[in-house]
Write a protein that holds these residues in place. Structure first.
Motif, PDB file in Angstrom:
ATOM      1  N   THR A 242     -54.265  24.885   8.443  1.00  0.00           N
ATOM      2  CA  THR A 242     -53.435  24.308   9.485  1.00  0.00           C
ATOM      3  C   THR A 242     -54.367  23.640  10.495  1.00  0.00           C
ATOM      4  N   PRO A 243     -53.867  22.728  11.311  1.00  0.00           N
ATOM      5  CA  PRO A 243     -54.766  22.056  12.265  1.00  0.00           C
ATOM      6  C   PRO A 243     -55.528  23.025  13.166  1.00  0.00           C
ATOM      7  N   ILE A 244     -54.894  24.121  13.571  1.00  0.00           N
ATOM      8  CA  ILE A 244     -55.562  25.028  14.493  1.00  0.00           C
ATOM      9  C   ILE A 244     -56.498  26.012  13.791  1.00  0.00           C
ATOM     10  N   SER A 245     -56.438  26.074  12.457  1.00  0.00           N
ATOM     11  CA  SER A 245     -57.296  27.029  11.749  1.00  0.00           C
ATOM     12  C   SER A 245     -58.558  26.398  11.186  1.00  0.00           C
ATOM     13  N   ILE A 246     -58.692  25.075  11.264  1.00  0.00           N
ATOM     14  CA  ILE A 246     -59.834  24.398  10.649  1.00  0.00           C
ATOM     15  C   ILE A 246     -61.161  24.916  11.198  1.00  0.00           C
ATOM     16  N   LYS A 247     -61.284  25.024  12.510  1.00  0.00           N
ATOM     17  CA  LYS A 247     -62.540  25.471  13.109  1.00  0.00           C
ATOM     18  C   LYS A 247     -62.889  26.885  12.655  1.00  0.00           C
ATOM     19  N   MET A 248     -61.884  27.746  12.536  1.00  0.00           N
ATOM     20  CA  MET A 248     -62.136  29.114  12.086  1.00  0.00           C
ATOM     21  C   MET A 248     -62.742  29.115  10.690  1.00  0.00           C
ATOM     22  N   TYR A 249     -62.142  28.326   9.793  1.00  0.00           N
ATOM     23  CA  TYR A 249     -62.647  28.291   8.428  1.00  0.00           C
ATOM     24  C   TYR A 249     -64.037  27.652   8.359  1.00  0.00           C
ATOM     25  N   GLU A 250     -64.278  26.653   9.180  1.00  0.00           N
ATOM     26  CA  GLU A 250     -65.605  26.024   9.191  1.00  0.00           C
ATOM     27  C   GLU A 250     -66.676  27.021   9.600  1.00  0.00           C
ATOM     28  N   ARG A 251     -66.362  27.927  10.501  1.00  0.00           N
ATOM     29  CA  ARG A 251     -67.347  28.931  10.916  1.00  0.00           C
ATOM     30  C   ARG A 251     -67.755  29.840   9.762  1.00  0.00           C
ATOM     31  N   LEU A 252     -66.878  29.972   8.769  1.00  0.00           N
ATOM     32  CA  LEU A 252     -67.181  30.813   7.614  1.00  0.00           C
ATOM     33  C   LEU A 252     -67.907  30.044   6.511  1.00  0.00           C
ATOM     34  N   GLY A 253     -68.006  28.727   6.640  1.00  0.00           N
ATOM     35  CA  GLY A 253     -68.697  27.931   5.639  1.00  0.00           C
ATOM     36  C   GLY A 253     -67.808  26.978   4.866  1.00  0.00           C
ATOM     37  N   PHE A 254     -66.538  26.908   5.198  1.00  0.00           N
ATOM     38  CA  PHE A 254     -65.649  25.962   4.525  1.00  0.00           C
ATOM     39  C   PHE A 254     -65.955  24.533   4.976  1.00  0.00           C
ATOM     40  N   VAL A 255     -65.756  23.607   4.042  1.00  0.00           N
ATOM     41  CA  VAL A 255     -65.979  22.185   4.300  1.00  0.00           C
ATOM     42  C   VAL A 255     -64.646  21.458   4.192  1.00  0.00           C
ATOM     43  N   LEU A 256     -64.350  20.627   5.180  1.00  0.00           N
ATOM     44  CA  LEU A 256     -63.099  19.884   5.216  1.00  0.00           C
ATOM     45  C   LEU A 256     -63.204  18.625   4.356  1.00  0.00           C
ATOM     46  N   HIS A 257     -62.133  18.319   3.601  1.00  0.00           N
ATOM     47  CA  HIS A 257     -62.109  17.085   2.829  1.00  0.00           C
ATOM     48  C   HIS A 257     -60.687  16.521   2.822  1.00  0.00           C
ATOM     49  N   HIS A 258     -60.585  15.243   2.546  1.00  0.00           N
ATOM     50  CA  HIS A 258     -59.281  14.613   2.383  1.00  0.00           C
ATOM     51  C   HIS A 258     -58.748  14.947   0.990  1.00  0.00           C
ATOM     52  N   SER A 259     -57.485  15.295   0.925  1.00  0.00           N
ATOM     53  CA  SER A 259     -56.886  15.647  -0.359  1.00  0.00           C
ATOM     54  C   SER A 259     -56.797  14.412  -1.254  1.00  0.00           C
ATOM     55  N   THR A 260     -57.106  14.610  -2.529  1.00  0.00           N
ATOM     56  CA  THR A 260     -56.968  13.541  -3.521  1.00  0.00           C
ATOM     57  C   THR A 260     -55.719  13.724  -4.377  1.00  0.00           C
ATOM     58  N   GLN A 261     -54.950  14.777  -4.103  1.00  0.00           N
ATOM     59  CA  GLN A 261     -53.772  15.077  -4.905  1.00  0.00           C
ATOM     60  C   GLN A 261     -52.659  14.068  -4.619  1.00  0.00           C
ATOM     61  N   VAL A 262     -52.131  13.468  -5.663  1.00  0.00           N
ATOM     62  CA  VAL A 262     -51.026  12.511  -5.533  1.00  0.00           C
ATOM     63  C   VAL A 262     -49.723  13.254  -5.823  1.00  0.00           C
ATOM     64  N   CYS A 263     -48.798  13.200  -4.890  1.00  0.00           N
ATOM     65  CA  CYS A 263     -47.521  13.912  -5.031  1.00  0.00           C
ATOM     66  C   CYS A 263     -46.372  13.009  -4.605  1.00  0.00           C
ATOM     67  N   TYR A 264     -45.265  13.149  -5.309  1.00  0.00           N
ATOM     68  CA  TYR A 264     -44.027  12.469  -4.937  1.00  0.00           C
ATOM     69  C   TYR A 264     -42.917  13.509  -4.785  1.00  0.00           C
ATOM     70  N   TYR A 265     -41.873  13.119  -4.092  1.00  0.00           N
ATOM     71  CA  TYR A 265     -40.712  13.991  -3.922  1.00  0.00           C
ATOM     72  C   TYR A 265     -39.465  13.141  -3.749  1.00  0.00           C
ATOM     73  N   LEU A 266     -38.341  13.708  -4.135  1.00  0.00           N
ATOM     74  CA  LEU A 266     -37.050  13.047  -3.926  1.00  0.00           C
ATOM     75  C   LEU A 266     -36.443  13.610  -2.643  1.00  0.00           C
ATOM     76  N   PRO A 267     -36.270  12.790  -1.612  1.00  0.00           N
ATOM     77  CA  PRO A 267     -35.678  13.308  -0.361  1.00  0.00           C
ATOM     78  C   PRO A 267     -34.332  13.965  -0.633  1.00  0.00           C
ATOM     79  N   LEU A 268     -34.135  15.148  -0.067  1.00  0.00           N
ATOM     80  CA  LEU A 268     -32.890  15.877  -0.270  1.00  0.00           C
ATOM     81  C   LEU A 268     -31.791  15.294   0.604  1.00  0.00           C
TER      82      LEU A 268
END
Length: 270
Positions: A242-268
Motif C-alpha cells: 500500500t502507499p503507506i507501507s512502502i517505506k516499511m518494506y524498503e527498510r527490510l530490503g524490499f525493492v520497489l518496481h513498476h508492475s509489468t502484469q497486464v490485466c483487463y476487467y469487465l466493469p460491473l
C-alpha cells in the motif's frame, strides 16, 4: 543453497511478482467452494469473494476461430455472478490480439501499479523488537478467525467469505498457502498469509489491528514471513504494497518496481 538461484536476477522480479499473483488465484480455484475450469485452452476461477484478485482468468490459449465466443462466455459468468475480476494476459497467451478482443467486448485495462521484491539472502534484519510479540502459524478455524477479526478493513461479511474459502483449502501440513497470526500475550494484534509459488514466495494481506498500528508490529510480522520463506528454501519474496507501507518494506530490503502484469476487467453493472 537452493534451486531458485535464477530469481536473484532483478530484471525478472516484476515478472515473478505477477506470476505469483496468477498462481495464487489458480490455487484458490482448487477450493471445493470455487467455480473453476482448468483447461489447456482457458483457465478461469470464481471464488465469489468480493475482491478482483480472487476471481479471473489466469491462462488463455485460444485459437482465433473460437476466441470471441469463449471470451463472451467467460465474461458472462463474471457478469452473472457480479464478481470483480481480472483477466490476466501473459506473453504466451493466445490469440496475439487478445487485449484488443477484450477491449472490443467492453473490457477495460487495469492501471499499472507497483510491486516489491526482496532477495532473501540480502535482508535488513536489524529491526526494533516489539516486546512480547510472537508470530505463530494458524492451524485451525479459530486461529484464522481471530486473525481476520483483527483486520481493520474486514467487516463481518468479509471475514466470513475469506474464512470459508481458506478453511476449504486446508490450514495444516505442507500447504502452498499458509496463514500466520501475531500475538502479544493472548491478544491477537495482526496476521498475514504466505503463498509458496513456483519461483517466489508471496506475502499477502499483512494487517495490524487499528489501535496497535505504527508500533513496529507490521515490520516484525513481515520479517517473520521472510524468515519462513527462507526456511522453505526460496530466494525471492514478493508482495503488493500500500502507499503507506512502502517505506516499511524498503527498510527490510524490499525493492520497489513498476508492475509489468497486464490485466483487463469487465466493469460491473450498477
Amino acid at each position: 543453497m537452493n534451486k531458485y538461484n535464477e530469481t536473484s536476477d532483478r530484471q525478472l522480479w516484476p515478472l515473478l511478482e505477477g506470476e505469483n499473483w496468477v498462481e495464487f488465484l489458480a490455487y484458490l480455484g482448487t477450493s471445493p467452494l470455487a467455480e473453476s475450469s482448468f483447461a489447456d485452452d482457458l483457465t478461469w476461477v470464481i471464488t465469489g469473494v468480493d475482491d478482483n484478485t480472487y476471481n479471473g482468468v489466469v491462462r488463455t490459449r485460444l485459437s482465433t476461430s473460437v476466441a470471441d465466443r469463449a471470451i463472451i462466455e467467460v465474461l458472462e459468468r463474471f457478469r452473472v455472478r457480479k464478481v470483480p475480476h481480472l483477466w490476466y494476459i501473459a506473453r504466451a497467451d493466445q490469440p496475439a490480439d487478445l487485449a484488443q478482443r477484450l477491449e472490443a467486448h467492453r473490457c477495460k485495462r487495469l492501471d499499472a501499479g507497483v510491486g516489491m521484491a526482496a532477495d532473501l539472502l540480502a535482508l535488513h534484519e536489524q529491526i526494533r523488537p516489539v516486546p512480547g510479540l510472537r508470530v505463530e502459524r494458524v492451524k485451525d478455524e479459530a486461529g484464522l478467525a481471530s486473525s481476520f477479526d483483527a483486520h481493520p478493513d474486514f467487516d463481518e461479511h468479509a471475514v466470513s467469505e475469506h474464512l470459508q474459502l481458506y478453511i476449504s483449502l486446508g490450514l495444516e501440513g505442507d500447504r502452498a498457502l499458509r496463514f500466520y497470526v501475531a500475538k502479544i500475550g493472548e491478544q491477537v494484534v495482526g496476521g498475514f498469509g504466505l503463498f509458496a509459488g513456483s519461483r517466489a514466495v508471496g506475502i499477502y494481506d499483512v494487517h495490524v489491528v487499528s489501535h496497535m498500528q505504527r508500533q513496529g508490529i507490521g515490520t516484525a510480522m513481515t520479517l517473520a514471513a521472510l524468515h519462513e520463506a527462507r526456511q522453505l528454501d526460496y530466494r525471492l519474496a514478493v508482495l503488493g504494497p500500500t502507499p503507506i507501507s512502502i517505506k516499511m518494506y524498503e527498510r527490510l530490503g524490499f525493492v520497489l518496481h513498476h508492475s509489468t502484469q497486464v490485466c483487463y476487467y469487465l466493469p460491473l453493472e450498477e
